[in-house]
Write a protein that holds these residues in place. Structure first.
Motif, PDB file in Angstrom:
ATOM      1  N   LEU A 215       0.831  -1.206   0.000  1.00  9.02           N
ATOM      2  CA  LEU A 215       0.000   0.000   0.000  1.00  9.02           C
ATOM      3  C   LEU A 215       0.865   1.255   0.000  1.00  9.02           C
ATOM      4  O   LEU A 215       0.572   2.213  -0.728  1.00  9.02           O
TER       5      LEU A 215
ATOM      6  N   ALA B   4       2.289   1.680  -3.422  1.00  9.27           N
ATOM      7  CA  ALA B   4       1.261   2.122  -4.368  1.00  9.27           C
ATOM      8  C   ALA B   4       0.916   3.587  -4.159  1.00  9.27           C
ATOM      9  O   ALA B   4       0.722   4.336  -5.128  1.00  9.27           O
TER      10      ALA B   4
ATOM     11  N   ASN C 151       1.396   6.456  -6.766  1.00  7.73           N
ATOM     12  CA  ASN C 151       0.218   7.277  -7.043  1.00  7.73           C
ATOM     13  C   ASN C 151       0.555   8.758  -6.980  1.00  7.73           C
ATOM     14  O   ASN C 151      -0.006   9.573  -7.721  1.00  7.73           O
TER      15      ASN C 151
ATOM     16  N   THR D 245      -6.445   1.279  -5.972  1.00  5.31           N
ATOM     17  CA  THR D 245      -5.397   0.557  -5.250  1.00  5.31           C
ATOM     18  C   THR D 245      -5.954  -0.126  -4.013  1.00  5.31           C
ATOM     19  O   THR D 245      -5.678  -1.304  -3.746  1.00  5.31           O
TER      20      THR D 245
ATOM     21  N   LEU E 178      -5.900  -4.206  -3.598  1.00  6.77           N
ATOM     22  CA  LEU E 178      -5.154  -4.778  -2.479  1.00  6.77           C
ATOM     23  C   LEU E 178      -6.086  -5.463  -1.491  1.00  6.77           C
ATOM     24  O   LEU E 178      -5.776  -6.541  -0.968  1.00  6.77           O
TER      25      LEU E 178
END
Length: 329
Positions: free
Chosen positions: A15, A18, A22, A304, A308
């Motif tokens: 996370l 990501a 992002n 995302t 996830l």
């Protein structure tokens, strides 16, 4: 418990990676959101001053001329407080409001279509794989051919046939504009009517992949020792199909289904564009076109989290279903 903690730790790192990507990817695109807003202001006859630029930069969460580290810190701080910024494209609407009004349309449309495509495809694949080489196998190339057809072309064909020629369904939009959005029976009926053809497009285009995948797994599973043993014991064919063959062959489809549900949040950009559907896909396209950093980051963040989360649920379910997974992790 250690298995769950390892998985949670892995997805926490994923996370963070990501979220960092992002933040970085939109800023690699040419252009400056503040300059875009000032250009729009000038086109409308407004006067641009240094004070105006500072005000717009503060409103959009910081000027992109700041260092990346400063922007990254501001981005993480705002993210922790649930502030995704203000959309340039739909100024002065906050990003959370833009996503909040578009997300339900996409989740309902693409979600229901994905569930239907996966369910129908897996069931058909189980029956086709159970009897390989029969006339049912001739259906597989037909469905995979539909999956290879360009998405927008299939959508245009359905619009022409069902909307223009037969006049059964509307060709564009998400609901009748004379109605007020809400939970009234009239509005729900209108939304279903307008969403039928887009949903049908998604189902037809994706059902072939589910059918082919399940069919191939069924053919492989039928040669396993436990299926041969069940047949040697004389168990009923229906029981072997349900409890031995299909139950094990469907496991890869479950993983694919969870990932597909995660991508439901991203919607179908092509489908929503063809049908002028008010979903998140059209918002994402508008954000990319207008270099709307805040909206792009907000949409990517939701995608995302959905992907996830779906993968985490599948990993935990696999750990419960197959103890060997926990031992290998």
């Amino acid at each position: 418990m250690s298995y769950v903690l390892r998985k949670l730790g892995f997805y926490a790192v994923a996370l963070w990676a990501a979220v960092t990507l992002n933040f970085l990817i939109p800023r690699l695109l040419p252009g400056n959101p503040v300059d875009i807003m000032l250009a729009k202001l000038q086109q409308r006859g407004g006067t641009v001053t240094p004070e105006t630029r500072e005000a717009y930069a503060a409103l959009l969460g910081g000027d992109s001329t700041d260092s990346l580290l400063t922007q990254y810190g501001t981005y993480l701080n705002n993210l922790l407080h649930g502030d995704l910024g203000v959309s340039v494209t739909y100024f002065p609407t906050p990003v959370t409001e833009v996503i909040g009004t578009s997300m339900p349309w996409t989740v309902v449309l693409v979600g229901i279509a994905t569930v239907l495509a996966a369910t129908i495809g897996v069931l058909l694949g189980a029956f086709v794989g159970w009897r390989p080489g029969t006339w049912l196998d001739s259906l597989v190339p037909m469905t995979t051919l539909l999956a290879a057809v360009p998405y927008f072309w299939l959508a245009l064909v359905l619009v022409y046939l069902l909307s223009r020629v037969l006049g059964w369904f509307p060709s564009q939009g998400g609901y009748d504009v004379v109605l007020d959005p809400g939970w009234s029976p009239e509005f729900i009926a209108s939304a279903i009517e307008y969403g039928f053809v887009p949903a049908l497009t998604i189902v037809i285009a994706s059902i072939g992949g589910w059918l082919l995948g399940m069919r191939n797994m069924m053919v492989s599973t039928l040669s396993e020792d436990y299926v041969l043993t069940a047949r040697a014991k004389g168990l009923p064919q229906g029981q072997i199909l349900r409890n031995y063959a299909a139950r094990n062959a469907v496991l890869p489809s479950i993983a694919g289904f969870a990932i597909s549900l995660g991508f439901v949040v991203s919607g179908s950009v092509v489908t929503e564009q063809v049908f002028s559907y008010p979903g998140i896909g059209s918002r994402l396209l508008a954000a990319v076109t207008n270099n709307d950093y805040a909206l792009m980051q907000g949409v990517f963040l939701f995608i995302t989290l959905a992907v996830l989360g779906a993968n985490l649920v599948v990993d935990l379910l696999y750990g419960l279903i197959d103890p060997r997974t926990r031992a290998k992790a």
